[in-house]
Design an enzyme around this catalytic site. Structure first.
Site, PDB file in Angstrom:
ATOM      1  N   ASN A  75       0.834  -1.214   0.000  1.00 21.81           N
ATOM      2  CA  ASN A  75       0.000   0.000   0.000  1.00 21.81           C
ATOM      3  C   ASN A  75       0.861   1.255   0.000  1.00 21.81           C
ATOM      4  O   ASN A  75       0.518   2.238  -0.657  1.00 21.81           O
ATOM      5  CB  ASN A  75      -0.974  -0.012   1.178  1.00 21.81           C
ATOM      6  CG  ASN A  75      -2.168  -0.898   0.889  1.00 21.81           C
ATOM      7  OD1 ASN A  75      -3.059  -0.524   0.141  1.00 21.81           O
ATOM      8  ND2 ASN A  75      -2.150  -2.108   1.448  1.00 21.81           N
ATOM      9  N   LYS A  79       4.326   3.279  25.355  1.00 17.93           N
ATOM     10  CA  LYS A  79       3.822   3.743  24.050  1.00 17.93           C
ATOM     11  C   LYS A  79       3.939   5.270  23.907  1.00 17.93           C
ATOM     12  O   LYS A  79       4.454   5.750  22.904  1.00 17.93           O
ATOM     13  CB  LYS A  79       2.373   3.282  23.851  1.00 17.93           C
ATOM     14  CG  LYS A  79       1.844   3.504  22.447  1.00 17.93           C
ATOM     15  CD  LYS A  79       0.379   3.155  22.331  1.00 17.93           C
ATOM     16  CE  LYS A  79       0.138   1.674  22.398  1.00 17.93           C
ATOM     17  NZ  LYS A  79      -0.060   1.057  21.081  1.00 17.93           N
ATOM     18  N   HIS A  99      -8.276  -1.216   6.037  1.00 19.85           N
ATOM     19  CA  HIS A  99      -8.497  -2.538   6.637  1.00 19.85           C
ATOM     20  C   HIS A  99      -9.141  -3.460   5.596  1.00 19.85           C
ATOM     21  O   HIS A  99     -10.069  -3.050   4.897  1.00 19.85           O
ATOM     22  CB  HIS A  99      -9.401  -2.402   7.869  1.00 19.85           C
ATOM     23  CG  HIS A  99      -9.576  -3.683   8.601  1.00 19.85           C
ATOM     24  ND1 HIS A  99      -8.563  -4.251   9.366  1.00 19.85           N
ATOM     25  CD2 HIS A  99     -10.614  -4.552   8.660  1.00 19.85           C
ATOM     26  CE1 HIS A  99      -8.992  -5.403   9.862  1.00 19.85           C
ATOM     27  NE2 HIS A  99     -10.234  -5.600   9.457  1.00 19.85           N
TER      28      HIS A  99
HETATM   29  C1  GRF Z   1      -3.297  -4.563   4.015  1.00 22.50           C
HETATM   30  O1  GRF Z   1      -4.078  -5.654   3.644  1.00 22.50           O
HETATM   31  C2  GRF Z   1      -4.074  -3.612   4.876  1.00 22.50           C
HETATM   32  O2  GRF Z   1      -5.434  -3.587   4.585  1.00 22.50           O
HETATM   33  C3  GRF Z   1      -3.859  -4.152   6.252  1.00 22.50           C
HETATM   34  O3  GRF Z   1      -2.548  -4.624   6.258  1.00 22.50           O
HETATM   35  C4  GRF Z   1      -2.164  -4.987   4.930  1.00 22.50           C
HETATM   36  C5  GRF Z   1      -0.879  -4.277   4.622  1.00 22.50           C
HETATM   37  O4  GRF Z   1      -0.288  -4.748   3.457  1.00 22.50           O
HETATM   38  N1  GRF Z   1      -4.145  -3.155   7.247  1.00 22.50           N
HETATM   39  P1  GRF Z   1       0.956  -3.996   2.819  1.00 22.50           P
HETATM   40  O5  GRF Z   1       2.061  -3.976   3.875  1.00 22.50           O
HETATM   41  O6  GRF Z   1       0.534  -2.614   2.438  1.00 22.50           O
HETATM   42  O7  GRF Z   1       1.364  -4.812   1.642  1.00 22.50           O
END
Ligand code: GRF
Length: 188
Positions: A14, A65, A109
């Site tokens: 992503n 945190k 998500h």
């Molecule tokens: C994605 O499927 C996102 O929806 C979830 O974690 C995954 C991350 O994948 N929160 P990447 O690291 O971006 O390949």
């Protein structure tokens, strides 16, 4: 033009989709920082190859945190970050971070929230036998995968698809939906 930070813990596909959209001029923003909580996450190298600054930290090096989030906020401020996109960042944010970037942190998500929060959302949905699945982008609050929904995209699950094929479909949607949604949120 707004400055973006992407927070990730893993592969970073992503992150790549967002960076590609920016490089192609489809998303008018600047990616100034990638924040990673795992020293060996592949996303680190991907970001460095594109010349993007990375703040990679180990939560175990901090006593709490808020302690490491203070450092993250300082890094974000030093990189003039206006808006944060969580992309596979596997940690809840504390009020410290949420207040510093109130209404300016979003997450992606791989389910149609509020169904199937948490880890392995795709596996949870498959176990349930759902016939439509999808992806959600939402504002981040203190809860896991909570926060007001901004965008969702749905697809029909073909009965013959394997888990890998379903995952590929989810990711293909994510890589289009995230840059599109960020465009709506950050372009002036
Ligand atoms: C994605 O499927 C996102 O929806 C979830 O974690 C995954 C991350 O994948 N929160 P990447 O690291 O971006 O390949």
């Amino acid at each position: 033009m707004k400055n973006l930070a992407v927070f990730a813990s893993g592969t970073g596909t992503n992150f790549e989709a967002i960076a590609d959209a920016i490089e192609a001029g489809q998303l008018k923003a600047k990616l100034t920082l990638v924040v990673v909580d795992k020293q060996n996450a592949p996303v680190i190298e991907k970001a460095r190859q594109r010349g993007i600054d990375v703040f990679a930290f180990n939560p175990k090096d901090y006593s709490s945190k808020p302690d490491y989030e203070r450092e993250i906020i300082a890094q974000c401020q030093a990189h003039h970050v206006d808006f944060i996109a969580l992309a596979g960042y596997m940690r809840l944010l504390s009020p410290l971070m949420l207040e510093a970037y109130d209404q300016r942190i979003v997450n992606i998500h791989p389910s149609l929230l509020p169904a199937f929060k948490g880890k392995d959302a795709i596996g949870q949905a498959i176990d349930y036998g759902v016939k439509v699945m999808g992806v959600t982008i939402h504002y981040v609050d203190a809860s896991m995968d909570g926060g007001r929904i901004i965008a969702q995209r749905v697809f029909a699950v073909q009965p013959q698809w394997s888990k890998e094929e379903i995952e590929a479909q989810v990711h293909a949607i994510e890589h289009v939906l995230y840059p599109e949604t960020l465009k709506m949120l950050v372009e002036e």
